[in-house]
Design a protein around this motif. Structure first.
Motif, PDB file in Angstrom:
ATOM      1  N   VAL A  23      70.313  28.491 -40.147  1.00  0.00           N
ATOM      2  CA  VAL A  23      69.625  28.017 -41.135  1.00  0.00           C
ATOM      3  C   VAL A  23      70.059  28.128 -42.587  1.00  0.00           C
ATOM      4  O   VAL A  23      69.578  27.297 -43.279  1.00  0.00           O
ATOM      5  CB  VAL A  23      68.255  29.049 -40.823  1.00  0.00           C
ATOM      6  N   GLU A  24      70.800  29.168 -42.825  1.00  0.00           N
ATOM      7  CA  GLU A  24      71.345  29.367 -44.319  1.00  0.00           C
ATOM      8  C   GLU A  24      72.067  28.153 -44.414  1.00  0.00           C
ATOM      9  O   GLU A  24      72.022  27.243 -45.779  1.00  0.00           O
ATOM     10  CB  GLU A  24      72.275  30.538 -44.387  1.00  0.00           C
ATOM     11  N   GLU A  25      72.773  27.284 -43.568  1.00  0.00           N
ATOM     12  CA  GLU A  25      73.547  26.297 -43.946  1.00  0.00           C
ATOM     13  C   GLU A  25      72.892  24.820 -44.269  1.00  0.00           C
ATOM     14  O   GLU A  25      73.186  23.922 -44.932  1.00  0.00           O
ATOM     15  CB  GLU A  25      74.682  25.784 -42.541  1.00  0.00           C
ATOM     16  N   ILE A  26      71.522  25.115 -43.394  1.00  0.00           N
ATOM     17  CA  ILE A  26      70.806  23.559 -43.497  1.00  0.00           C
ATOM     18  C   ILE A  26      69.682  23.671 -44.427  1.00  0.00           C
ATOM     19  O   ILE A  26      68.866  22.849 -44.770  1.00  0.00           O
ATOM     20  CB  ILE A  26      70.336  23.094 -42.192  1.00  0.00           C
ATOM     21  N   ALA A  27      69.372  25.134 -45.168  1.00  0.00           N
ATOM     22  CA  ALA A  27      68.206  25.435 -46.074  1.00  0.00           C
ATOM     23  C   ALA A  27      67.977  24.295 -46.938  1.00  0.00           C
ATOM     24  O   ALA A  27      66.968  24.142 -47.623  1.00  0.00           O
ATOM     25  CB  ALA A  27      68.367  26.792 -46.544  1.00  0.00           C
ATOM     26  N   LEU A  28      69.219  23.876 -47.886  1.00  0.00           N
ATOM     27  CA  LEU A  28      69.203  23.143 -48.664  1.00  0.00           C
ATOM     28  C   LEU A  28      68.953  21.299 -48.412  1.00  0.00           C
ATOM     29  O   LEU A  28      68.429  20.647 -49.330  1.00  0.00           O
ATOM     30  CB  LEU A  28      70.197  23.103 -49.754  1.00  0.00           C
ATOM     31  N   ARG A  29      69.242  21.285 -47.202  1.00  0.00           N
ATOM     32  CA  ARG A  29      69.048  19.809 -46.622  1.00  0.00           C
ATOM     33  C   ARG A  29      67.790  19.347 -45.973  1.00  0.00           C
ATOM     34  O   ARG A  29      67.455  18.310 -45.887  1.00  0.00           O
ATOM     35  CB  ARG A  29      70.421  19.441 -45.810  1.00  0.00           C
ATOM     36  N   ILE A  30      67.024  20.637 -45.788  1.00  0.00           N
ATOM     37  CA  ILE A  30      66.017  20.024 -44.972  1.00  0.00           C
ATOM     38  C   ILE A  30      64.674  20.208 -45.777  1.00  0.00           C
ATOM     39  O   ILE A  30      64.716  21.103 -46.548  1.00  0.00           O
ATOM     40  CB  ILE A  30      65.802  21.450 -43.816  1.00  0.00           C
ATOM     41  N   SER A  31      63.702  19.240 -45.762  1.00  0.00           N
ATOM     42  CA  SER A  31      62.678  19.184 -46.515  1.00  0.00           C
ATOM     43  C   SER A  31      61.159  19.971 -45.727  1.00  0.00           C
ATOM     44  O   SER A  31      61.650  20.297 -44.785  1.00  0.00           O
ATOM     45  CB  SER A  31      62.225  18.004 -47.090  1.00  0.00           C
ATOM     46  N   ASP A  32      60.018  19.518 -46.219  1.00  0.00           N
ATOM     47  CA  ASP A  32      58.788  20.026 -45.451  1.00  0.00           C
ATOM     48  C   ASP A  32      58.531  19.296 -44.067  1.00  0.00           C
ATOM     49  O   ASP A  32      57.796  19.691 -43.378  1.00  0.00           O
ATOM     50  CB  ASP A  32      57.702  20.264 -46.159  1.00  0.00           C
ATOM     51  N   GLU A  33      59.381  18.269 -43.715  1.00  0.00           N
ATOM     52  CA  GLU A  33      58.881  17.616 -42.591  1.00  0.00           C
ATOM     53  C   GLU A  33      59.527  18.427 -41.286  1.00  0.00           C
ATOM     54  O   GLU A  33      60.185  19.193 -41.706  1.00  0.00           O
ATOM     55  CB  GLU A  33      59.334  16.035 -42.687  1.00  0.00           C
ATOM     56  N   GLU A  34      58.955  17.803 -40.399  1.00  0.00           N
ATOM     57  CA  GLU A  34      59.646  18.254 -39.118  1.00  0.00           C
ATOM     58  C   GLU A  34      60.827  17.590 -38.677  1.00  0.00           C
ATOM     59  O   GLU A  34      60.976  16.373 -39.010  1.00  0.00           O
ATOM     60  CB  GLU A  34      58.496  17.962 -37.920  1.00  0.00           C
ATOM     61  N   VAL A  35      61.762  18.267 -38.159  1.00  0.00           N
ATOM     62  CA  VAL A  35      62.799  17.703 -37.577  1.00  0.00           C
ATOM     63  C   VAL A  35      63.206  17.923 -36.119  1.00  0.00           C
ATOM     64  O   VAL A  35      62.575  18.706 -35.517  1.00  0.00           O
ATOM     65  CB  VAL A  35      64.110  18.450 -38.262  1.00  0.00           C
ATOM     66  N   GLU A  36      63.925  16.947 -35.270  1.00  0.00           N
ATOM     67  CA  GLU A  36      64.216  17.075 -34.035  1.00  0.00           C
ATOM     68  C   GLU A  36      65.259  17.974 -33.729  1.00  0.00           C
ATOM     69  O   GLU A  36      66.251  18.061 -34.459  1.00  0.00           O
ATOM     70  CB  GLU A  36      64.419  15.804 -33.262  1.00  0.00           C
ATOM     71  N   ILE A  37      65.066  18.729 -32.852  1.00  0.00           N
ATOM     72  CA  ILE A  37      66.085  19.841 -32.502  1.00  0.00           C
ATOM     73  C   ILE A  37      66.773  19.438 -31.197  1.00  0.00           C
ATOM     74  O   ILE A  37      66.224  19.148 -30.101  1.00  0.00           O
ATOM     75  CB  ILE A  37      65.648  21.225 -31.798  1.00  0.00           C
TER      76      ILE A  37
END
Length: 122
Positions: free
Chosen positions: A13-27
């Motif tokens: 999560v630390e690596e993607i924290a700045l790339r993700i916004s408030d929308e949902e993402v697929e895992i």
């Protein structure tokens, strides 16, 4: 309709924290199979529970959030840039003082028993 982002379940999560916004993402897993969706609010809630951003996305998949959580939880970006918020659940400016001043450093001892030098809490 905007394209849904996809993240691997083993990403930290630390690596993607700045790339993700408030929308949902697929895992997705390593073979490309979609495992489900997760929101940044679910990740933020798990981060506050663990007091760190150093965990895998798949650890937060079953994290439940309420509508109250949806409104009150900070964003991952806020948690990334404010470690005090991440560790203590509130911003440094929101910490209440105890009314006592440390005789060593002269800084007010906070609600957790800490001052500037650490001597005030002992």
């Amino acid at each position: 309709m905007p394209e849904v982002k996809k993240l691997h379940e083993d990403e930290e999560v630390e690596e993607i924290a700045l790339r993700i916004s408030d929308e949902e993402v697929e895992i997705i897993d390593h073979s490309g199979i979609i495992k489900g969706k997760i929101s940044s609010k679910q990740l933020a809630k798990k981060a506050l529970e663990k007091k760190t951003l150093k965990f895998r996305i798949k650890e937060a998949i079953n994290t439940k959030i309420t509508t109250e959580d949806e409104k009150s939880l900070p964003s991952l970006r806020e948690l990334y840039f404010d470690p005090h918020l991440l560790i203590y659940g509130k911003r440094a400016g929101e910490v209440k003082g105890s009314g006592y001043v440390c005789p060593i450093c002269g800084i007010e001892i906070d609600e957790y028993g800490y001052c500037g030098c650490g001597a005030g809490s002992s």
